[in-house]
Write an enzyme that holds these catalytic residues in place. Sequence first.
Site: not given
Length: 822
Positions: A492, A590, A718, A767
Amino acid sequence: MSINLRNLIPVLEAEWIGLHTAIFVDHVSIDSRSLQNGSQTLFFALSGVNNDAHLYISELIDKGVQSFVVQYVPDNCKGRANFLIVKDTLKALQEFAAYYRNLFDFPVIGLTGSNGKTIVKEWLNFLLSPDFNVIRSPKSYNSQVGVPLSVIAINEKHNLGIFEAGISTVNEMINLEKIIKPTIGVLTNIGSAHDEGFLNLEQKINEKLRLFKDSALVVYQKNEIVDLCLAAFVKENQLKGQVLFSWSFTDKSATVFILKKESKNDKTQIEYQYKNEIFNLEIPFQDSASIENAISCLLVLLYFKYDFATIQNRMQMLYPVEMRLEVKNGINNCSIIDDSYSSDFQSLKIALDFLESQKKNASKTVILSDIFQSGFSNEELYSKVAQLIADNKINRVIGIGNTISSFSDKFSNAVVFASTADFIANFESLNFANETILIKGARSFQFEEIVTLLEEKTHETILEINLNSISHNLNFFKSKLGSNVKMMVMVKAFGYGNGGLEIAKLLEHHKVDYLGVAFADEGISLKSGGIKLPIMVLNPESTSFPSIIQYQLEPEIYSIKGLNAFLKIAREKNLKDFPVHIKLDTGMHRLGFEENTIDELIATLKGNSTIRIQSILSHLATSDDKDHFEFVRSQIRLFEKLSSKLMTELGVNPIRHILNTSGISNFPDAQFNMVRLGIGLYGVSNDAAEQKFLENVGTLKSIISQVRTIPSGDSVGYGRRFMATKETKIATIPIGYADGISRLWGNGVGYVIVKNQKAAIVGSVCMDMLMIDVSEIDCKEGDSVIIFGENPTVTEIANALKTIPYEILTSISQRVKRVFFR
Ligand SMILES: *Cc1c(COP(=O)(O)O)cnc(C)c1O
């Protein structure tokens, strides 16, 4: 090779159960997946702890293979083929190779050492091939299996062999020595690698020296310990006339004494003394490992009595060696396998097997240069190549070079070009799309230019996935399972961030029993990619039921509502016995049927033939936490109780499974009929002792984009969150939080590795970029940077960020290119 099978009976001390009286074989295989297995193949069914090739024999007989070396004849194969029955098939393979080696009589160079074997082998091949027909081990085939396979590739036309031998513990070399029988021995760098298998350095050296038992010459770097070991070795084996050819930076009594080495502009000038004369040599490298490897080669050339000018000439053309086959993403949805540095017949066979096992597209293309030093005549050679291409069902062949061009009519599907430049000029018209392309060429053809053209252009950050490590980890967990326990592997979330389809393909090769994904989409993309294994979908939404049925995925059913919804669609489609998986909630809370819904579940399923309960499962909440093991046991007890009730009342006998990775490690008596391996496959364990047995799978790498030096008092990034308190050298790396690097890992908390040294991340992670302090590191633009891998590990990063390795791995964004290799 053409060998009468009957002649092998005494060689292998085998028992013969056969069909024919005389059968000839000309090819040896141990890989059931290879398309090269045919009627002339002798298949050795190796049997490891976790993978028993005997299981594939029936399939191979169907494909036409007639001759097998086995430890037993599987029931369904009796009377269908020729069998040589032996005690140990690996030993038989080695004995066969030793027998075969003895049929030839020419100089053979045997290489061993801790580092540099493959490079020295490739370089010696390059340096000596103008004058010899060389047979050498492909890639780093140097193991107990790799060495025999390498030697078996010798043919009548070869007149020099170069083979490497790798060992990891005592008593292994004696086998390899019998197979290689080197007449010339080369001991490369003795580092600290593989030290675990040996008591100490002496024991390691002594074991390696055994390769040279019958060598007339031994080349080595002089040092006290090796000298002592060698003296003892010569005495013990009563060797006479063995010539010791040594080199040293410090000891003038060495055969070759290095007076000076001076590196500049990626080149190194070496001044050496040999037989009282002084010579100069230039090599195109400046790292110390390359210098040592080049000197080892120099000694072999001196032994072969090459003149000084030839040595100088050839050595200045040494090149970096690519030691592994890589799969890369290509343009127009192609994938490419880069083997652009070698072309010989044997390595072509290996590369074609790799192509078959890694192909992502059904259509296969091979770009192939002229092949040198095969030992065959060109007529013979290209007939064999064409046969190989046909056997491997290659859809198109692109031949580059004058020789292969002149034999183009041997291929049914070839386009040819006289040169790489010609090919490049016609690149557009070849319309590469949706194919898996093997690029294989001799060095002189500079196929790296073709690789560059075909490679998808992305930024320089990659997640490198080691497929061998995945196999290793899988086998580690398989070895913990009872004999009839099946294995489901969870792929997964894109294989925990490591790449879904590629890993699924590998798992299919390893014959795991099931794959598990979270959502239908993930399963659909695996099925569309050609995966045939059954796939369980953990969390199927009811809107996806039609496509689940269409793609033959198997849904987990966890509620009465879901069950009824699925039954409705299944009935509309007139399905019969459609496999589903019943999830029980035993405490995770769950998904799953709770105890008080079991009766209704039974009532709904009774007498139902639309669906079939393929398995019953539950999931553990705390299998990794000793403080909560009592809770785990209560979950297991409840699972046993509820699943037994279902089975009795419905009269079914499905697969039952509850263990995830840490469950496998901590609750061996709760394996039921299957386990579900997840994070462990990807090399992560929450248990420090177990972690030692796993291999790292993913390495996140980038490069330095720019380097600058800032004065004390300046800031970086930054918010000016880093202030230099002294003159500081800053490097910028093109990876940021959009790639999955948490901002919490910035501002001095985290680090990356540059040139094996830690470099702190300074200022905030941006980023798409981050900055590091490299004041103490000698580095430049373009140098490689490691974000995680063996160091730091994802576990270390997860701990520092107060999360778990799962989150770090699955956060690496899809824009980071995955590169797979073995
Ligand atoms: C993810 C998952 C697993 C695998 O868990 P690991 O801890 O990664 O081994 C097993 N079963 C289910 C239901 C899962 O969701």
